[in-house]
Scaffold this motif. Structure first.
Motif, short mmCIF file in Angstrom:
data_model
loop_
_atom_site.label_atom_id
_atom_site.label_comp_id
_atom_site.label_asym_id
_atom_site.label_seq_id
_atom_site.Cartn_x
_atom_site.Cartn_y
_atom_site.Cartn_z
N VAL A 281 -0.98 8.79 -2.80
CA VAL A 281 -0.59 7.55 -3.32
C VAL A 281 -1.32 7.40 -4.85
CG1 VAL A 281 -0.66 6.64 -1.32
CG2 VAL A 281 -2.50 7.19 -1.91
N GLN A 282 -0.85 6.49 -5.16
CA GLN A 282 -1.52 5.75 -6.76
C GLN A 282 -2.36 5.04 -6.87
OE1 GLN A 282 -1.36 8.15 -9.67
NE2 GLN A 282 0.22 9.16 -7.82
N THR B 297 -7.80 -0.19 -14.49
CA THR B 297 -8.13 1.74 -14.76
C THR B 297 -6.47 2.38 -14.60
OG1 THR B 297 -7.97 2.43 -13.08
CG2 THR B 297 -10.02 2.11 -14.33
N GLU B 298 -5.86 3.13 -15.21
CA GLU B 298 -4.58 4.40 -15.00
C GLU B 298 -5.27 4.61 -13.40
OE1 GLU B 298 -2.09 4.87 -17.32
OE2 GLU B 298 -3.08 2.90 -18.71
N ARG B 299 -3.24 4.70 -13.31
CA ARG B 299 -3.04 4.98 -11.90
C ARG B 299 -3.57 6.51 -11.84
NH1 ARG B 299 2.58 3.61 -9.99
NH2 ARG B 299 2.84 1.58 -9.96
N PHE B 300 -3.42 6.88 -10.52
CA PHE B 300 -4.51 8.40 -10.52
C PHE B 300 -3.98 8.95 -9.29
CE2 PHE B 300 -8.53 6.03 -9.40
CZ PHE B 300 -9.14 6.64 -8.73
N PRO B 301 -3.79 9.78 -8.51
CA PRO B 301 -3.59 10.40 -7.09
C PRO B 301 -4.51 10.24 -6.44
CG PRO B 301 -3.11 11.72 -8.37
CD PRO B 301 -3.73 11.09 -9.52
N VAL B 302 -4.32 9.50 -5.16
CA VAL B 302 -5.55 10.12 -3.78
C VAL B 302 -4.56 10.18 -2.63
CG1 VAL B 302 -7.12 8.56 -4.63
CG2 VAL B 302 -5.56 7.88 -3.32
N LEU B 303 -4.95 10.48 -1.81
CA LEU B 303 -4.49 10.84 -0.15
C LEU B 303 -4.58 8.83 0.47
CD1 LEU B 303 -5.80 14.15 0.62
CD2 LEU B 303 -3.56 13.17 0.19
N ALA B 304 -3.70 9.03 1.34
CA ALA B 304 -3.99 7.66 2.08
C ALA B 304 -3.32 8.27 3.20
CB ALA B 304 -2.97 6.84 2.02
N HIS C 103 -14.16 -7.43 -7.75
CA HIS C 103 -13.08 -6.07 -7.59
C HIS C 103 -12.23 -6.14 -6.99
CE1 HIS C 103 -17.54 -3.63 -8.56
NE2 HIS C 103 -17.17 -4.49 -6.80
N HIS C 104 -11.03 -5.26 -7.49
CA HIS C 104 -9.82 -5.06 -7.09
C HIS C 104 -9.21 -4.19 -6.96
CE1 HIS C 104 -5.34 -6.06 -8.80
NE2 HIS C 104 -5.39 -5.73 -7.61
N ALA C 105 -8.39 -3.39 -6.11
CA ALA C 105 -7.93 -2.72 -6.35
C ALA C 105 -6.87 -2.72 -5.64
CB ALA C 105 -8.69 -0.61 -5.39
N ALA C 106 -5.24 -1.32 -6.12
CA ALA C 106 -4.22 -1.91 -6.20
C ALA C 106 -3.83 0.14 -5.51
CB ALA C 106 -3.24 -2.11 -7.15
#
Length: 141
Positions: A11-12, A18-25, A99-102
């Motif tokens: 996912v992103q 910040t810019e989107r970066f890939p992580v695992l969900a 704090h906010h994350a999408a």
């Protein structure tokens, strides 16, 4: 039938502008907790966050905006790419901000995962087992 469903997705993540970066969900479902989906987000072998999500709300978020608290979902379309935006809000800062994350995930993958959970426990067929829990508490106390 297996009472568990698991799906790992790339996912992103976009945190605090910040810019989107890939992580695992890692999405998981357990029939023993039929209303919930657990989402674990990780990067480079470290767990970034773990959330318990409402299964019905997750499905509703594929169709339109839902949520008014710390967790919100909404569909996002960028041409042929259909995404689910999962927004997470943390504790308030002294300045009043939060704090906010999408997290942006491919919507068809979430829909397929939810269909698998529905094969395990159909919507409307969920049971909490409150009576069994109360019987244990009463018998033990």
């Amino acid at each position: 039938m297996n009472p568990f469903v698991h799906k790992s997705l790339v996912v992103q993540l976009q945190a605090n502008g910040t810019e989107r970066f890939p992580v695992l969900a890692h999405l998981s479902y357990d029939a023993d907790d039929p209303f919930a989906v657990t989402a674990v987000f990780s990067h480079d072998g470290r767990v970034l966050a773990r959330w318990k999500l409402d299964r019905e709300m997750l499905g509703d978020g594929l169709e339109g905006p839902v949520g008014i608290g710390d967790v919100r979902f909404r569909p996002v379309s960028s041409g042929p790419w259909e995404e689910l935006c999962m927004e997470f809000y943390g504790n308030a800062h002294p300045d009043g901000g939060r704090h906010h994350a999408a997290v942006f995930v491919w919507a068809p993958a979430v829909a397929a995962f939810l269909r698998q959970t529905h094969d395990v426990v159909a919507p409307g067929e969920e049971e909490l087992g409150v009576d069994d829990f109360l019987a244990e508490v009463i018998a033990g106390g």
